[in-house]
Each structure stands twice: as C-alpha cells, then as structure tokens.
Design a protein around this motif. Structure first.
Motif, PDB file in Angstrom:
ATOM      1  N   ASN A  34      -5.538   3.170   5.815  1.00  0.00           N
ATOM      2  CA  ASN A  34      -5.598   1.399   5.920  1.00  0.00           C
ATOM      3  C   ASN A  34      -6.558   0.893   7.439  1.00  0.00           C
TER       4      ASN A  34
ATOM      5  N   GLU B 225      -8.828   6.299  -1.092  1.00  0.00           N
ATOM      6  CA  GLU B 225      -7.983   6.141  -1.775  1.00  0.00           C
ATOM      7  C   GLU B 225      -7.125   6.509  -1.172  1.00  0.00           C
TER       8      GLU B 225
ATOM      9  N   GLY C  68       0.486  -1.352  -0.118  1.00  0.00           N
ATOM     10  CA  GLY C  68       0.054  -0.093  -0.129  1.00  0.00           C
ATOM     11  C   GLY C  68       1.319   1.261  -0.065  1.00  0.00           C
TER      12      GLY C  68
ATOM     13  N   SER D  47       0.146   3.479   7.607  1.00  0.00           N
ATOM     14  CA  SER D  47      -0.416   2.410   7.648  1.00  0.00           C
ATOM     15  C   SER D  47      -0.294   1.862   8.891  1.00  0.00           C
TER      16      SER D  47
END
Length: 162
Positions: free
Chosen positions: A116, A140, A39, A84
C-alpha cells in the motif's frame, strides 16, 4: 520487484504452513476510509482464483482486535503475512510487528510483506532504518503476493517476484 535489504532473503519460520496466508488491513481512527480493506479482499480473491492451493484469511483491524489476529498467527502459523499499511497506520503496524516478535518464536513467524501507500513511498527508509527483514511490495498486490506464495513453496526465486 520487492525491496530487500538482507542476505539470505527473508524466509518464513520453519514451523509455518507454506500453504497459508494471512492478510491484514490496518485502520486509522484519524483518517477512517470507507472500504479501506478492499485491497486485501481483492488480493484474497485473486489468490483464491490463481493459487487455490493456498488458504487465505483476511483480517480488518477496524473489526478484528489485534489480539484475535495474534491468536490466529500463533495457532494457524501462516507462512505469509501481508499487511496493508495506509496513511497514519505505520505505528499500528510497528505495534503489531513488535507483538508478533514478542509472542512467536522465530520458527513460527510468517514472512512479512508490506504493501500500500506508505511502503510504496517509503520502502527504502523502512528497510534501511526500521525493518530490514520484511519485504516491501511495490507492484500490483495481487501478482506480488501470488509470486511470494510461489517463492515460499520453492517454485519461484525471490529475484523473479514482480
């Protein structure tokens, strides 16, 4: 839109470099996930392609010791720190955040953005009870971080971050 519970909006310290971003993938020994840093790597690639004026550094706490990340933050002073926070990593984030607060004076601290699963599901609780001066990214990550970088440069109002 990010969840924010402070006024004025959170800002990076005045001595941070608005063109620098650090991204950290936390790690859980209890639930190790292969490729769990994908990610933040995807976000870094997106920023490189869409915001080439920004220098992005990625850290994976499965590989990079926390001390290494803290030295980088103190020496390179990025304006944005994206973290994250996956399942079973929130306590690790709290430890990292506490060390940042203890080591860096306010003028050298980055704007902290959490993304996240944990922040997306529990963002309101985090803001209300633990960390009112962070930004919770629920959209996003690539677009949200790009917009936050634009905000730090004075190019976008925080209310227009997606």
């Amino acid at each position: 839109m990010p969840g924010i519970d402070s006024s004025p909006p959170p800002r990076p310290g005045k001595n941070t470099d608005p063109h620098k971003v650090a991204l950290v993938a936390l790690h859980s020994e209890r639930f190790p996930i292969t490729g769990e840093s994908h990610g933040v790597c995807a976000i870094a690639g997106y920023l490189d392609a869409h915001s080439p004026e920004h220098s992005v550094r990625v850290f994976d706490l499965q590989i990079d010791p926390t001390e290494h990340v803290l030295r980088h933050l103190a020496g390179d002073t990025p304006a944005v720190l994206g973290v994250s926070v996956k399942l079973q990593t929130f306590q690790q984030f709290l430890s990292l955040h506490g060390q940042i607060l203890a080591r860096l004076p306010p003028e050298d601290r980055p704007l902290v953005v959490l993304g996240n699963g944990v922040p997306a599901l529990h963002g309101d609780f985090i803001l209300a009870n633990q960390l009112p001066h962070v930004i919770i990214a629920t959209g996003e990550g690539e677009v949200t971080l790009e917009h936050i970088c634009q905000h730090v440069l004075g190019q976008r109002d925080l209310s227009r971050v997606e």
